[in-house]
Write a protein that holds these residues in place. Structure first.
Motif, PDB file in Angstrom:
ATOM      1  N   THR A  67       0.847  -1.190   0.000  1.00  0.00           N
ATOM      2  CA  THR A  67       0.000   0.000   0.000  1.00  0.00           C
ATOM      3  C   THR A  67       0.887   1.247   0.000  1.00  0.00           C
ATOM      4  N   ILE A  68       0.308   2.332  -0.524  1.00  0.00           N
ATOM      5  CA  ILE A  68       0.911   3.651  -0.411  1.00  0.00           C
ATOM      6  C   ILE A  68       0.244   4.394   0.743  1.00  0.00           C
ATOM      7  N   MET A  69       0.853   5.472   1.170  1.00  0.00           N
ATOM      8  CA  MET A  69       0.311   6.292   2.263  1.00  0.00           C
ATOM      9  C   MET A  69       0.012   7.704   1.768  1.00  0.00           C
ATOM     10  N   THR A  70      -1.151   8.219   2.169  1.00  0.00           N
ATOM     11  CA  THR A  70      -1.456   9.630   1.997  1.00  0.00           C
ATOM     12  C   THR A  70      -1.579  10.238   3.391  1.00  0.00           C
ATOM     13  N   PHE A  71      -0.956  11.381   3.587  1.00  0.00           N
ATOM     14  CA  PHE A  71      -0.950  11.988   4.915  1.00  0.00           C
ATOM     15  C   PHE A  71      -1.294  13.472   4.832  1.00  0.00           C
ATOM     16  N   VAL A  72      -1.835  13.977   5.938  1.00  0.00           N
ATOM     17  CA  VAL A  72      -2.070  15.409   6.077  1.00  0.00           C
ATOM     18  C   VAL A  72      -1.826  15.756   7.541  1.00  0.00           C
TER      19      VAL A  72
END
Length: 296
Positions: A288-293
């Motif tokens: 999986t890839i990660m998206t962060f904020v």
């Protein structure tokens, strides 16, 4: 922080392009490569990004920057990937709040009391959660994907942010609208002021679905929206092409966000399997890839 762009970033010329979307800026540090949202980059109080599969230590189906512990990878590799990624991006690993995504529509509020807990304890509290929101300075929210949409909502007026995992179930369940509802209740967010971004995910051309998905969409959306979201194959095979990007945009607009404040991606995970993990392209053999904020 970001080094000169290496030759490998030339691959970011997307194989699927939404002409309404600005190109995602690509960044590289210490061999770790990630992209960011042009719309969210304009908010100086916010940090954001989406990993690629470049720059990690994993091998085989999960090569190389993988964040998913599954039958194709080890806990040691995932831990090393997280350390390398957060060091490159400039995020304190202790500030990251994860959740265990289960394709539902529940949202967890990350407040100061939760941020005071050890990371493992925070993760235990956020089991079976597909959305997170915070206004705590220093908190970083993370969601994981391999084709599903990750939708980020930023509230510039109240310096609050939220992030949701929206596969087709979460999309027809309108999880992005539920996130906005929680943010309105907790922080006073006005959807009309929100800045929203959809991270790299599967495009309409790649996302073929059956009548079960379309039936769920028909229950969730009106006829006008359905015409924009899916279309049947012309050969009568009972299959459809489904636009998760537009479906989530419709959810956000129905919740009061102006269309011009919704940024769609210009990168498809399935069209670019050398740059992103894709469940469809790999037939399930993937990481999986990660998206962060995060709030600075």
């Amino acid at each position: 922080m970001t080094e000169s762009t290496p030759a490998q970033l030339a691959q970011f010329a997307p194989k699927h392009f939404d002409p309404e979307a600005a190109p995602a800026p690509a960044h590289c540090k210490d061999g770790v490569v990630w992209v960011s949202s042009p719309a969210l980059d304009r908010l100086p109080w916010l940090v954001n990004g989406t990993s690629t599969r470049l720059g990690g230590v994993s091998c085989g189906h999960t090569a190389s920057m993988n964040f998913c512990l599954n039958e194709f990878d080890t806990a040691e590799n995932v831990a090393r990937n997280r350390t390398a990624f957060f060091a490159a991006v400039g995020i304190d690993p202790e500030s990251v709040v994860d959740s265990r995504q289960v394709h539902k529509t529940d949202i967890a509020v990350v407040d100061a009391a939760m941020m005071a807990m050890p990371p493992g304890q925070r993760a235990a509290l956020n089991g079976d959660i597909d959305g997170l929101t915070t206004n705590v300075a220093g908190a970083t929210l993370a969601c994981y994907s391999a084709d599903c949409c990750i939708v980020t909502v930023a509230d510039p007026a109240n310096k609050a942010a939220g992030i949701v995992h929206a596969g087709w179930r979460g999309t027809v369940g309108k999880i992005a609208a539920k996130l906005l509802g929680v943010m309105t209740e907790r922080y006073g967010t006005d959807p009309g002021d929100a800045v929203c971004s959809i991270a790299p995910s599967i495009c309409r051309d790649c996302f073929e679905v059956g009548p079960d998905v379309v039936d769920a969409a028909r229950e969730a959306f009106d006829e006008r929206a359905c015409k924009a979201i899916f279309a049947a194959h012309g050969n009568g095979d009972g299959k459809y092409q489904f636009d998760l990007w537009e479906a989530n945009a419709q959810v956000l607009m129905d919740a009061g966000v102006p269309r011009e404040s919704i940024e769609k991606p210009n990168l498809c995970t399935c069209c670019n399997p050398d740059l992103f993990f894709s469940h469809r392209a790999s037939h399930g053999k993937r990481g999986t890839i990660m998206t962060f904020v995060g709030v600075r």
